[in-house]
Design a protein around this motif. Structure first.
Motif, PDB file in Angstrom:
ATOM      1  N   TYR A  10     -77.623 105.436  76.687  1.00  0.00           N
ATOM      2  CA  TYR A  10     -77.224 104.038  76.542  1.00  0.00           C
ATOM      3  C   TYR A  10     -78.321 103.076  76.974  1.00  0.00           C
ATOM      4  O   TYR A  10     -78.328 101.921  76.586  1.00  0.00           O
ATOM      5  CB  TYR A  10     -75.942 103.770  77.327  1.00  0.00           C
ATOM      6  CG  TYR A  10     -74.774 104.573  76.814  1.00  0.00           C
ATOM      7  CD1 TYR A  10     -74.329 104.421  75.511  1.00  0.00           C
ATOM      8  CD2 TYR A  10     -74.128 105.497  77.626  1.00  0.00           C
ATOM      9  CE1 TYR A  10     -73.266 105.158  75.020  1.00  0.00           C
ATOM     10  CE2 TYR A  10     -73.064 106.237  77.148  1.00  0.00           C
ATOM     11  CZ  TYR A  10     -72.634 106.063  75.845  1.00  0.00           C
ATOM     12  OH  TYR A  10     -71.592 106.790  75.366  1.00  0.00           O
ATOM     13  N   SER A  34     -74.652  98.354  68.809  1.00  0.00           N
ATOM     14  CA  SER A  34     -74.042  97.975  70.082  1.00  0.00           C
ATOM     15  C   SER A  34     -72.634  97.449  69.871  1.00  0.00           C
ATOM     16  O   SER A  34     -72.281  96.992  68.781  1.00  0.00           O
ATOM     17  CB  SER A  34     -74.906  96.926  70.793  1.00  0.00           C
ATOM     18  OG  SER A  34     -75.049  95.785  69.979  1.00  0.00           O
ATOM     19  N   ASP A  35     -71.842  97.533  70.915  1.00  0.00           N
ATOM     20  CA  ASP A  35     -70.474  97.034  70.886  1.00  0.00           C
ATOM     21  C   ASP A  35     -70.513  95.518  70.750  1.00  0.00           C
ATOM     22  O   ASP A  35     -71.219  94.845  71.499  1.00  0.00           O
ATOM     23  CB  ASP A  35     -69.762  97.444  72.175  1.00  0.00           C
ATOM     24  CG  ASP A  35     -68.314  97.020  72.174  1.00  0.00           C
ATOM     25  OD1 ASP A  35     -68.064  95.855  72.546  1.00  0.00           O
ATOM     26  OD2 ASP A  35     -67.442  97.830  71.816  1.00  0.00           O
ATOM     27  N   LYS A  36     -69.749  94.966  69.816  1.00  0.00           N
ATOM     28  CA  LYS A  36     -69.834  93.533  69.574  1.00  0.00           C
ATOM     29  C   LYS A  36     -69.225  92.699  70.690  1.00  0.00           C
ATOM     30  O   LYS A  36     -69.525  91.519  70.809  1.00  0.00           O
ATOM     31  CB  LYS A  36     -69.200  93.173  68.237  1.00  0.00           C
ATOM     32  CG  LYS A  36     -67.715  93.414  68.118  1.00  0.00           C
ATOM     33  CD  LYS A  36     -67.234  93.047  66.724  1.00  0.00           C
ATOM     34  CE  LYS A  36     -65.791  93.442  66.518  1.00  0.00           C
ATOM     35  NZ  LYS A  36     -65.355  93.113  65.163  1.00  0.00           N
ATOM     36  N   THR A  38     -69.048  93.837  74.236  1.00  0.00           N
ATOM     37  CA  THR A  38     -69.756  94.035  75.501  1.00  0.00           C
ATOM     38  C   THR A  38     -71.268  93.978  75.353  1.00  0.00           C
ATOM     39  O   THR A  38     -71.974  93.765  76.330  1.00  0.00           O
ATOM     40  CB  THR A  38     -69.398  95.396  76.126  1.00  0.00           C
ATOM     41  OG1 THR A  38     -69.881  96.436  75.267  1.00  0.00           O
ATOM     42  CG2 THR A  38     -67.899  95.535  76.326  1.00  0.00           C
ATOM     43  N   LYS A  42     -73.797 101.755  71.688  1.00  0.00           N
ATOM     44  CA  LYS A  42     -72.781 102.761  71.367  1.00  0.00           C
ATOM     45  C   LYS A  42     -73.368 104.167  71.360  1.00  0.00           C
ATOM     46  O   LYS A  42     -72.657 105.125  71.112  1.00  0.00           O
ATOM     47  CB  LYS A  42     -72.141 102.461  70.015  1.00  0.00           C
ATOM     48  CG  LYS A  42     -71.232 101.252  70.043  1.00  0.00           C
ATOM     49  CD  LYS A  42     -70.465 101.166  68.746  1.00  0.00           C
ATOM     50  CE  LYS A  42     -69.379 100.123  68.834  1.00  0.00           C
ATOM     51  NZ  LYS A  42     -68.495 100.164  67.673  1.00  0.00           N
TER      52      LYS A  42
END
Length: 114
Positions: A10, A34-36, A38, A42
């Motif tokens: 990560y 990436s997580d939209k 946080t 991913k």
């Protein structure tokens, strides 16, 4: 060629990932997903290389390699087939949802004992 890279640590940055692949040839783009909400990685991404022979060599040599203690997965990315996705329609039966269509019994359930 578009290349999928999975099981990434990560903490890895796009510049680091680019460096791994540039050892095998020209890299057009690198994108770590990436997580939209946080913004946290991913753990997978994509690398675009214009020369298929260089890309295949990178896949062959990097797949199963270790990055920061994690064994990564590297393979050719296949585009998602657009026509094969099964879309499930919303409930359009017209019943108003759960027998509340006519509101005739709305006073019958006030939470008391009967």
């Amino acid at each position: 060629m578009n290349i999928f890279v999975g099981s990434l640590p990560y903490s890895i940055e796009e510049a680091d990932l680019r460096g791994f692949f540039e050892e095998y040839g020209t890299v057009d783009s690198v994108k770590i997903i990436s997580d939209k909400f946080t913004g946290r990685s991913k753990g997978f991404g994509f690398v675009e290389m214009p020369n298929d022979a260089e890309a295949q060599k990178a896949i062959d040599e990097l797949n199963g390699g270790t990055v920061e203690g994690r064994t990564i997965v590297v393979n050719k990315s296949e585009p998602k087939p657009q026509g094969d996705r099964e879309r499930k329609p919303f409930n359009r039966s017209g019943n108003g949802g759960g027998g509340r269509g006519n509101f005739s019994n709305r006073d019958n359930n006030r939470g008391g004992r009967y």
